[in-house]
Write an enzyme that holds these catalytic residues in place. Sequence first.
Site, PDB file in Angstrom:
ATOM      1  N   SER A 194       0.925  -0.973   0.121  1.00 53.19           N
ATOM      2  CA  SER A 194       0.072   0.128  -0.122  1.00 53.19           C
ATOM      3  C   SER A 194       0.705   1.177   0.007  1.00 53.19           C
ATOM      4  O   SER A 194       2.099   1.238  -0.110  1.00 53.19           O
ATOM      5  CB  SER A 194      -1.060  -0.084   1.325  1.00 53.19           C
ATOM      6  OG  SER A 194      -0.113   0.234   2.282  1.00 53.19           O
ATOM      7  N   LYS A 195       0.189   2.457  -0.175  1.00 51.56           N
ATOM      8  CA  LYS A 195       1.080   3.681   0.112  1.00 51.56           C
ATOM      9  C   LYS A 195       1.731   3.876   1.112  1.00 51.56           C
ATOM     10  O   LYS A 195       2.896   4.555   1.332  1.00 51.56           O
ATOM     11  CB  LYS A 195      -0.050   4.763  -0.108  1.00 51.56           C
ATOM     12  CG  LYS A 195      -0.625   5.237  -1.468  1.00 51.56           C
ATOM     13  CD  LYS A 195      -1.565   6.243  -1.379  1.00 51.56           C
ATOM     14  CE  LYS A 195      -2.187   6.306  -2.776  1.00 51.56           C
ATOM     15  NZ  LYS A 195      -3.260   7.228  -2.780  1.00 51.56           N
ATOM     16  N   ARG A 196       1.592   3.395   2.418  1.00 49.53           N
ATOM     17  CA  ARG A 196       2.157   3.299   3.576  1.00 49.53           C
ATOM     18  C   ARG A 196       3.602   2.785   3.547  1.00 49.53           C
ATOM     19  O   ARG A 196       4.674   2.977   4.194  1.00 49.53           O
ATOM     20  CB  ARG A 196       1.462   2.885   4.934  1.00 49.53           C
ATOM     21  CG  ARG A 196       1.280   1.318   4.909  1.00 49.53           C
ATOM     22  CD  ARG A 196       0.514   1.046   6.203  1.00 49.53           C
ATOM     23  NE  ARG A 196       0.157  -0.343   5.990  1.00 49.53           N
ATOM     24  CZ  ARG A 196       0.826  -1.057   6.385  1.00 49.53           C
ATOM     25  NH1 ARG A 196       2.054  -1.006   6.988  1.00 49.53           N
ATOM     26  NH2 ARG A 196       0.512  -2.576   6.488  1.00 49.53           N
ATOM     27  N   GLY A 224       5.560   3.358   0.940  1.00 51.22           N
ATOM     28  CA  GLY A 224       6.244   4.015   0.029  1.00 51.22           C
ATOM     29  C   GLY A 224       5.902   3.891  -1.545  1.00 51.22           C
ATOM     30  O   GLY A 224       6.687   4.332  -2.444  1.00 51.22           O
TER      31      GLY A 224
END
Length: 469
Positions: free
Chosen positions: A238-240, A242
């Site tokens: 996911s975006k978390r 990076g």
Amino acid sequence: MSAVKTRFPPSPTGHLHLGGARTALFNWLFAKHHGGAFLLRFEDTDRERSKQEYVDSIKEALEWLELFWDEGPYFQTQRLEIYADYAQKLFKEGKAYYCECSPEVLEEKRKKALAEGRKPKYDGTCREKGLGPGPGRVLRFKCPQTGTTVVEDLIRGAVAFENQELDDFVLVRPDGIPTYQFAVVIDDLTMGITHVIRGDDHLSNTPKQILLFEALGATPPKYAHVPMILGPDGSRLSKRHGALSILAYRDEGYLAQAMRNYLVRLGWSYGDQEIFTLEEMIEKFDLSRVSKSPARFDPDKLLALNAHYIRQEDTERLAEMVLPFLLRLGIKIDNPKDEKFLKAVESVKPRARTLKEMAEMMAFYFVPEVEYEEKAARKFLKPDILPVLEELLDALKNMPAFEEKALEDLFRGLAEKHQLKLKHVAQPVRVALTGRTVSPGLFEIMDILGKETVIKRLEKALQHIREAS
């Protein structure tokens, strides 16, 4: 094997990310390896969330990766009549039926099934009612209630599903819009898709789609379900972690060939080989070498791979590629073939990991005046170095040959005369010329900057020291 045709069918409800890009790459490589065709299709029946900007963004990302499609792009919203014809065919042949159960009734059925420990699938209330089309009614597939549907997966092997566990799933909604399950089968059938390569989150959809193909008297394509990409911590990517969209990586200064190389190695291998040209990928790609285990995203590995491709890139081409990143910093280069500019690119090429980083590293060559990093100036531009820099400045002004070897000899002689280590002379000069403590080789950058600029920047540094003291 008949002529291979694969497809990449994104929903234009967001930008293209790593997982989708890998799926597109695997489909593209498989088609090219077999001399077949690669088709682009937009599954845009979610009219609220589908946007033209995402269509454009996905196409732009595929073009940047050089994954050019042979057919398409097709749009499901432009094919509604085709789906309607096939829906009628299934209904007339008794393979689909209309259902009048309202969303509220269906929710009650779902809750009741869960409370009784049953799977919350549709209970077939309208299966034998013989209803025709009408307001608020959906068309459902009459799924076989006995037997087994086997997915002969090209990566996982045979995966069996009991038909009684499957649902009489909806084919067409009350507004006439087909569901994903129905539209994708009609598309794959009418477009002649031979191989479906997609994420393993679609595996549970595959038996339903196979049953639909069989109900239409057609042979299903061959399926290959690729394990998902996980984050470094083992959870779903996911975006978390990076992870960015593909175009965001481009805008951060990653090279397309590095991104392709990284994506192909996320779940596929060829011996110990790590670096592949596009031609090698096409030649060697085969589904038998796709791992059954999830791949893990490693941003550091991607960065290292990008640095490798920057080092390998032709300097003149690299010079063209870095121009937009310099422009973002307010630096406009009129002639990218200028000798000084090419030398500047060459000087940071072994050190930069992205084009953005490269632009930042070489910006000092082209600014009218450098800004000193506060910590660097405090540490190196101090009064005790003033006499050495003044003597250096005089020597530079009178220097006949302003070139790397002569500059190094001058610095060494000066350091010896003042009983200093070379670095104690070099570091203050580096800060004076670049504003920072880290840069390409000092004599290399002096040669690139040229005598006039070096003298001007040293004079400014001397003034800074005098004013500070």
